[in-house]
Design a protein around this motif. Structure first.
Motif, mmCIF file in Angstrom:
data_model
loop_
_atom_site.group_PDB
_atom_site.id
_atom_site.type_symbol
_atom_site.label_atom_id
_atom_site.label_comp_id
_atom_site.label_asym_id
_atom_site.label_seq_id
_atom_site.Cartn_x
_atom_site.Cartn_y
_atom_site.Cartn_z
ATOM 1 N N VAL A 1 0.833 -1.212 0.000
ATOM 2 C CA VAL A 1 0.000 0.000 0.000
ATOM 3 C C VAL A 1 0.862 1.255 0.000
ATOM 4 N N VAL A 2 2.019 1.212 0.658
ATOM 5 C CA VAL A 2 2.919 2.372 0.650
ATOM 6 C C VAL A 2 3.437 2.622 -0.758
ATOM 7 N N LYS A 3 3.808 1.571 -1.453
ATOM 8 C CA LYS A 3 4.330 1.704 -2.819
ATOM 9 C C LYS A 3 3.260 2.193 -3.784
ATOM 10 N N ASP B 1 -3.657 10.414 -0.453
ATOM 11 C CA ASP B 1 -2.832 11.379 0.267
ATOM 12 C C ASP B 1 -1.970 10.674 1.313
ATOM 13 N N HIS B 2 -0.732 11.159 1.501
ATOM 14 C CA HIS B 2 0.208 10.508 2.415
ATOM 15 C C HIS B 2 -0.332 10.470 3.846
ATOM 16 N N GLU B 3 -0.936 11.567 4.311
ATOM 17 C CA GLU B 3 -1.450 11.584 5.685
ATOM 18 C C GLU B 3 -2.631 10.629 5.840
ATOM 19 N N VAL B 4 -3.478 10.563 4.827
ATOM 20 C CA VAL B 4 -4.588 9.604 4.861
ATOM 21 C C VAL B 4 -4.045 8.178 4.893
ATOM 22 N N LEU B 5 -2.971 7.923 4.155
ATOM 23 C CA LEU B 5 -2.347 6.597 4.162
ATOM 24 C C LEU B 5 -1.861 6.242 5.557
#
Length: 415
Positions: free
Chosen positions: A232-234, A242-246
């Motif tokens: 999921v990070v990749k 969005d990075h913060e949502v991730l």
């Protein structure tokens, strides 16, 4: 776990701090339900007498104390969970300011929710189910071997919590945090879900979420092994997440997966131990586990906000009002479930709401069932005379039921 897009995602708190529902006018059900009685120890162990009293008045009942609709009927709860046009999980749709730190798989609505949900679904597919299954069984065998000779032990601390923490971190493919640091933070988040009943729990819950999100950020500073989190990070940038949502959503998977799974092991085992040993059967099939979820699942409340005037269960719900579905009550609705107050291990169909419904339904329901099936099946076969040593000590949580401790014994050579 409950989408919950995760293992189990804890439901929205009964009433969001900072939002106020509009008091309905002339609906005939402006009622004092004595909702705070749900925090009494007897009700925490068995809230169903209270649910039945509410249902006798109406399956959709206005509560004047928390200014929200209490839904105890199955059909009504099912409708509200699925109807994203009229009922929202994202409180911003009714004008409630939500900080970015609280935006996640758990709190977004489509289309934002769809992107992160699909990404998390990919993560589940990237995880190796056979490795998870072996991890769960090996860890369970180790934990049970350590306690089986003891006169009595706390199932919560010695089995349920370490087992599920190991399982969810294995699923994610991340380092296992220190249990003594993680569990209190996780419990603080669950306490915050009841902020309508205990307002003092809201801010500590927000702070605890931030600390677990920081933990998720630490994971990303080192290469991750192939699996859920690495995938999921990749994929997040190309998926438009969005990075913060991730990060917030990874925190949700960790927190919700741990809490709901561990609490179900406790509420489920308590239910099984109240059955005379000669009448017990090993709960080792998906069908049997789902019946236990229906009857004794820990998630009792999910809430939504009304986006536009609508009707639910013959009640007019106005824009801005909060609707709280009491899933524990809905799962014993006699209109849907024959003989709902009894455990029927062969119940088919079993359309319980323990894993939610609609766009926020549990993505990892099968993983949760797998952990419970291994645990209840193993205990049922190895320790058929397992017994409850003393009455459990319930945690003061209405949204997601749990226990401070569950003292049991596997030994049958003791009085």
């Amino acid at each position: 776990m409950v989408d919950r897009g995760r293992w189990n995602h804890p439901p929205q708190r009964v009433f969001p701090a900072g939002a106020r529902a509009m008091t309905p006018e002339g609906n005939g059900h402006v009622t004092d339900t004595n909702i705070l009685s749900l925090l009494e120890p007897a009700a925490l162990l068995d809230p169903h007498p209270i649910y039945r009293r509410w249902k006798e008045q109406s399956t959709v009942l206005w509560d004047s104390d928390i200014e929200a609709w209490l839904v105890t009927g199955y059909d009504e709860a099912f409708t509200a969970l699925r109807d994203i046009e009229n009922f929202c999980q994202d409180w911003r749709r009714i004008g409630v300011d939500t900080p970015p730190s609280l935006l996640s798989l758990q709190t977004l609505d489509p289309p934002d929710h769809t992107r992160i949900r699909h990404l998390m679904l990919e993560g589940f597919k990237a995880a190796d189910p056979q490795i998870l299954e072996r991890t769960v069984q090996d860890t369970l065998d180790e934990l049970l071997a350590a306690v089986e000779g003891e006169k009595t032990f706390d199932f919560v601390a010695k089995v349920a919590e370490p087992l599920t923490l190991r399982a969810v971190t294995q699923l994610l493919g991340v380092p296992e945090p220190d249990k003594d640091w993680f569990v209190p933070l996780s419990n603080t988040i669950v306490d915050g879900m009841d902020s309508s009943l205990r307002p003092e729990c809201y801010e500590p819950g927000v702070e605890a979420r931030a600390k677990l999100t920081e933990l998720a950020g630490e994971w990303l500073k080192s290469p991750l092994p192939d699996g859920f989190a690495a995938h999921v990070v990749k994929r997040a940038p190309s998926a438009g997440v969005d990075h913060e949502v991730l990060l917030n959503s990874l925190r949700v998977v960790l927190q919700a997966g741990f809490q709901t799974a561990s609490r179900f092991l406790v509420t489920g085992l308590l239910t099984l131990l109240r059955i005379p040993s000669e009448n017990r059967v090993p709960v080792d099939t998906d069908q049997a586990v789902n019946e236990l979820v229906r009857f004794a699942g820990p998630v009792h409340v999910e809430s939504r906000a009304c986006v536009q005037d609508t009707v639910l269960g013959e009640q007019k719900i106005r824009k801005g009002e909060i609707v709280s579905m009491f899933l524990g009550a809905a799962n014993r609705d006699a209109r849907v479930f024959e003989d709902p107050e009894s455990l029927r291990w062969d119940r088919t169909p079993n359309r319980h709401l323990g894993f939610g419904r609609g766009p926020h339904a549990c993505l990892g329901a099968q993983v949760a069932v797998q952990v419970a099936r291994s645990t209840f099946g193993t205990i049922g076969r190895r320790y058929p005379n397992a017994r409850l040593v003393s009455e459990p000590v319930p945690r003061p949580n209405v949204t997601e039921h749990g226990m401070h401790s569950l003292q049991i014994s596997f030994r049958d050579d003791l009085p």
